[in-house]
Scaffold this active site. Structure first.
Site, PDB file in Angstrom:
ATOM      1  N   LEU A 183      51.811  45.165  36.347  1.00 45.36           N
ATOM      2  CA  LEU A 183      51.276  45.225  37.928  1.00 45.36           C
ATOM      3  C   LEU A 183      50.522  43.505  37.017  1.00 45.36           C
ATOM      4  O   LEU A 183      49.523  43.510  36.575  1.00 45.36           O
ATOM      5  CB  LEU A 183      50.116  45.768  38.304  1.00 45.36           C
ATOM      6  N   ASP A 194      35.132  42.406  51.756  1.00 44.97           N
ATOM      7  CA  ASP A 194      35.031  41.673  52.274  1.00 44.97           C
ATOM      8  C   ASP A 194      33.462  43.093  52.947  1.00 44.97           C
ATOM      9  O   ASP A 194      33.923  44.517  52.509  1.00 44.97           O
ATOM     10  CB  ASP A 194      34.978  40.925  53.399  1.00 44.97           C
ATOM     11  N   HIS A 208      28.337  45.261  45.578  1.00 45.69           N
ATOM     12  CA  HIS A 208      29.472  44.661  44.854  1.00 45.69           C
ATOM     13  C   HIS A 208      29.330  45.194  44.063  1.00 45.69           C
ATOM     14  O   HIS A 208      30.227  45.484  43.499  1.00 45.69           O
ATOM     15  CB  HIS A 208      28.510  43.101  44.229  1.00 45.69           C
TER      16      HIS A 208
HETATM   17  C1  FPP Z   1      31.961  40.104  49.954  1.00 46.32           C
HETATM   18  O1  FPP Z   1      31.129  40.809  50.471  1.00 46.32           O
HETATM   19  C2  FPP Z   1      32.420  40.232  48.344  1.00 46.32           C
HETATM   20  C3  FPP Z   1      32.149  38.950  47.695  1.00 46.32           C
HETATM   21  C4  FPP Z   1      32.013  38.011  47.962  1.00 46.32           C
HETATM   22  C5  FPP Z   1      32.126  39.603  45.630  1.00 46.32           C
HETATM   23  C6  FPP Z   1      33.433  40.679  45.645  1.00 46.32           C
HETATM   24  C7  FPP Z   1      33.559  40.989  44.620  1.00 46.32           C
HETATM   25  C8  FPP Z   1      33.315  42.271  43.958  1.00 46.32           C
HETATM   26  C9  FPP Z   1      34.291  43.589  44.809  1.00 46.32           C
HETATM   27  C10 FPP Z   1      32.835  43.196  42.318  1.00 46.32           C
HETATM   28  C11 FPP Z   1      34.309  43.068  41.037  1.00 46.32           C
HETATM   29  C12 FPP Z   1      33.995  41.450  41.123  1.00 46.32           C
HETATM   30  C13 FPP Z   1      35.077  41.383  40.264  1.00 46.32           C
HETATM   31  C14 FPP Z   1      34.514  39.789  39.556  1.00 46.32           C
HETATM   32  C15 FPP Z   1      36.310  41.126  40.279  1.00 46.32           C
HETATM   33  P1  FPP Z   1      29.928  40.049  51.222  1.00 46.32           P
HETATM   34  O2  FPP Z   1      28.870  39.836  50.363  1.00 46.32           O
HETATM   35  O3  FPP Z   1      30.241  38.960  51.377  1.00 46.32           O
HETATM   36  O4  FPP Z   1      29.448  41.367  52.019  1.00 46.32           O
HETATM   37  P2  FPP Z   1      29.048  41.076  54.029  1.00 46.32           P
HETATM   38  O5  FPP Z   1      29.835  39.911  54.654  1.00 46.32           O
HETATM   39  O6  FPP Z   1      28.437  42.291  53.949  1.00 46.32           O
HETATM   40  O7  FPP Z   1      27.543  40.162  53.397  1.00 46.32           O
END
Ligand code: FPP
Length: 243
Positions: free
Chosen positions: A132, A21, A38
């Site tokens: 893994l 997150d 992201h």
């Molecule tokens: C949460 O941060 C993150 C996500 C919903 C996406 C996580 C995805 C990745 C790290 C990319 C890797 C992906 C794959 C497909 C393997 P948020 O956007 O909710 O952050 P915020 O709470 O600060 O808005």
């Protein structure tokens, strides 16, 4: 085991699950668009996968896209789908060489045929790897998983008397995988967000204010070390009380 991890191997978690997150806030704090967050999160994921191999973690489950994430702006949803495709195209060979077995948890059917095909091909290519096991939760929701399990139990004609904890576990996407020992959540939020809600009943939680793109190997090692110092009782009491 990695140099910067000071933990007795027998106390290490076998299965680590991560709610990655804070990508959006990481981007916002730099004046960048959310998708840049992201992308930075994806780069960090590479590092954490490597560290997991190095630290001897057996199972790593990452929350990449939830059943609720469809409610985000269309451009962000599209971007996350594209990032998933790109990750497979760019990283698959290396992950395969490193002995990583890719698995998917969640509903594949709602993804585009192109993405679905790539995910299935990646699963097939890496199915014999054992170093893994990397579970990618993509279009995953814990409640949806339980609903799907109940539907399948009914379809299979399971009678009420046959239903028990083991059977339900076998009907989940994670069938055959040990429950997570440690759930890590970055960016400081104190909630489960529908992630592995059945499987994490007795998991230890580690929550850090660090945004996911900044959660480096050192912080990961710290989370694992913290876990090794916990006293897991699973609803019982410590052995020391009986000595
Ligand atoms: C949460 O941060 C993150 C996500 C919903 C996406 C996580 C995805 C990745 C790290 C990319 C890797 C992906 C794959 C497909 C393997 P948020 O956007 O909710 O952050 P915020 O709470 O600060 O808005």
């Amino acid at each position: 085991m990695g140099e910067n991890l000071q933990a007795p191997p027998e106390k290490m978690p076998r299965h680590v699950a991560i709610i990655m997150d804070g990508n959006g806030r990481w981007a916002l704090s730099r004046g960048l668009p959310r998708l840049a967050g992201h992308r930075a999160g994806t780069e960090n994921l590479r590092r954490v996968i490597r560290a997991s191999v190095e630290f001897g973690v057996e199972y790593l489950t990452i929350y990449a896209f939830s059943t609720e994430n469809w409610g985000r702006p269309a451009a962000e949803v599209k971007g996350l789908m594209y990032i998933f495709e790109e990750v497979i195209d760019r990283e698959l060979d290396e992950l395969h060489q490193e002995g990583v077995q890719l698995r998917h948890i969640g509903r594949l059917e709602k993804l585009s045929p192109k993405l679905r095909k790539k995910v299935l091909a990646a699963i097939d290519l890496t199915k014999d790897n054992q170093r893994l096991i990397l579970n990618i939760a993509f279009n995953y929701g814990g409640r949806d998983e339980i609903v799907y399990a109940v539907q399948n139990m009914l379809r299979d004609g399971i009678s009420p008397d046959e239903v028990n904890i083991e059977l339900v576990s076998q009907y989940l996407f994670t069938a055959g995988t040990p429950d997570p020992d440690l759930v890590i959540r970055t960016s400081g939020e104190l909630r489960t967000s529908n992630f592995l809600i059945w499987q994490s009943a007795y998991a230890e939680w580690y929550i850090t204010p660090t945004f996911w793109p900044d959660f480096d190997q050192e912080e990961f090692a710290k989370a694992l070390e913290t876990y090794t110092q916990r006293d897991r009782r699973f609803g019982g009491v410590s052995d020391e009380f009986y000595e």
